[in-house]
Write a protein that holds these residues in place. Sequence first.
Motif, mmCIF file in Angstrom:
data_model
loop_
_atom_site.group_PDB
_atom_site.id
_atom_site.type_symbol
_atom_site.label_atom_id
_atom_site.label_comp_id
_atom_site.label_asym_id
_atom_site.label_seq_id
_atom_site.Cartn_x
_atom_site.Cartn_y
_atom_site.Cartn_z
ATOM 1 N N LEU A 147 -77.072 -23.836 183.668
ATOM 2 C CA LEU A 147 -76.621 -23.338 182.369
ATOM 3 C C LEU A 147 -77.601 -22.327 181.783
ATOM 4 O O LEU A 147 -77.196 -21.316 181.197
ATOM 5 C CB LEU A 147 -76.425 -24.516 181.412
ATOM 6 C CG LEU A 147 -75.266 -25.463 181.747
ATOM 7 C CD1 LEU A 147 -75.266 -26.659 180.807
ATOM 8 C CD2 LEU A 147 -73.935 -24.733 181.658
ATOM 9 N N PHE B 91 -70.956 -17.700 182.626
ATOM 10 C CA PHE B 91 -71.063 -18.999 181.959
ATOM 11 C C PHE B 91 -69.698 -19.690 181.895
ATOM 12 O O PHE B 91 -69.572 -20.883 182.188
ATOM 13 C CB PHE B 91 -71.625 -18.814 180.554
ATOM 14 C CG PHE B 91 -71.606 -20.069 179.725
ATOM 15 C CD1 PHE B 91 -72.502 -21.095 179.970
ATOM 16 C CD2 PHE B 91 -70.677 -20.235 178.709
ATOM 17 C CE1 PHE B 91 -72.484 -22.254 179.225
ATOM 18 C CE2 PHE B 91 -70.647 -21.385 177.949
ATOM 19 C CZ PHE B 91 -71.559 -22.403 178.209
ATOM 20 N N ALA C 266 -69.201 -23.313 183.766
ATOM 21 C CA ALA C 266 -69.185 -24.485 182.895
ATOM 22 C C ALA C 266 -68.060 -25.472 183.222
ATOM 23 O O ALA C 266 -68.291 -26.689 183.212
ATOM 24 C CB ALA C 266 -69.096 -24.034 181.431
ATOM 25 N N ASN D 151 -73.149 -28.489 178.100
ATOM 26 C CA ASN D 151 -72.398 -27.236 177.958
ATOM 27 C C ASN D 151 -72.341 -26.798 176.493
ATOM 28 O O ASN D 151 -72.429 -25.606 176.176
ATOM 29 C CB ASN D 151 -70.977 -27.413 178.491
ATOM 30 C CG ASN D 151 -70.931 -27.407 180.004
ATOM 31 O OD1 ASN D 151 -71.921 -27.140 180.666
ATOM 32 N ND2 ASN D 151 -69.771 -27.702 180.555
ATOM 33 N N ALA E 132 -75.547 -25.231 175.521
ATOM 34 C CA ALA E 132 -75.627 -23.877 176.061
ATOM 35 C C ALA E 132 -74.758 -22.916 175.258
ATOM 36 O O ALA E 132 -75.122 -21.746 175.065
ATOM 37 C CB ALA E 132 -75.198 -23.878 177.526
#
Length: 275
Positions: free
Chosen positions: A103, A122, A126, A175, A178
């Motif tokens: 991440l 990303f 994810a 997640n 992030a």
Amino acid sequence: MTWHVAEEDLRAYAQGELAPPLLWSADTHLVACARCRAVLAEVGDPVGLDAGWERLDAELDAPRPRLFESLLLRLGVADHTARLLAATPVLRRSWLGAVAAVLVMSVAAAHTTQATAAPTLFLALAPLLPLAGVALSYGPALDPTYEMAVVAPVHGFRLLMIRTVAVLVAGLGLNGLATLALPGFGLHALAWLLPALALTATGLALTARLGPVLAPSLVGGAWVALLLAARAQGAGTLVPFTAAGQGVAAAVAALAGGLLFLVRDRFDRFQGSAV
């Protein structure tokens, strides 16, 4: 030693009448003190004394819960459920560290690229992390505690849901952290959530028939193929992360969840055949 257990306390100990905290103190002292053990043998009932030592041996041999398991117990989680959660492989530091590293790299790539519509790397990675986490948390090929888990008096589907909830809480939490590092992308940075739920639910629904390795592998491969096909079209924002794509992901997640509920009994047969 300068201190010894009083003889009347030793009599109460032998009769099972010594109450804590004197009981705990006597247990600890008797392990190291031969003199008090000799006095106990003289004043105590041999049958009761043997039972006391068996109780002490059982307490000494009992596994001590680790930090995560102790926290779950303090939160009111049942001891057997806490043990199953604490044994989930992907909740260990190695897996969590690997997820965090992926991440961090994807967030760094989002900040260094010139794209402004969405952090593509990303958003692509994810949704795969919860799917991989669930796959690694269940099944004889990947879970080192699988044989212990399947002989536990727990419905196979319930065991799967316990592990899945644990993985989703950890994975989606990382997640989410992030996502907070991508404030410049606004709501676009949250476009991974519905695909993540859709991939995880689909992988679980197919696991009952295809197994815990093949099912998530096919789902993950289909996700990568979909992204490559969307990239080949040359659009600014990939289709899965548009409004229409989010709607499709929500529908897939709902349908897969319903299918998972319908095939829930297959997990018991899957467990039995694996063992």
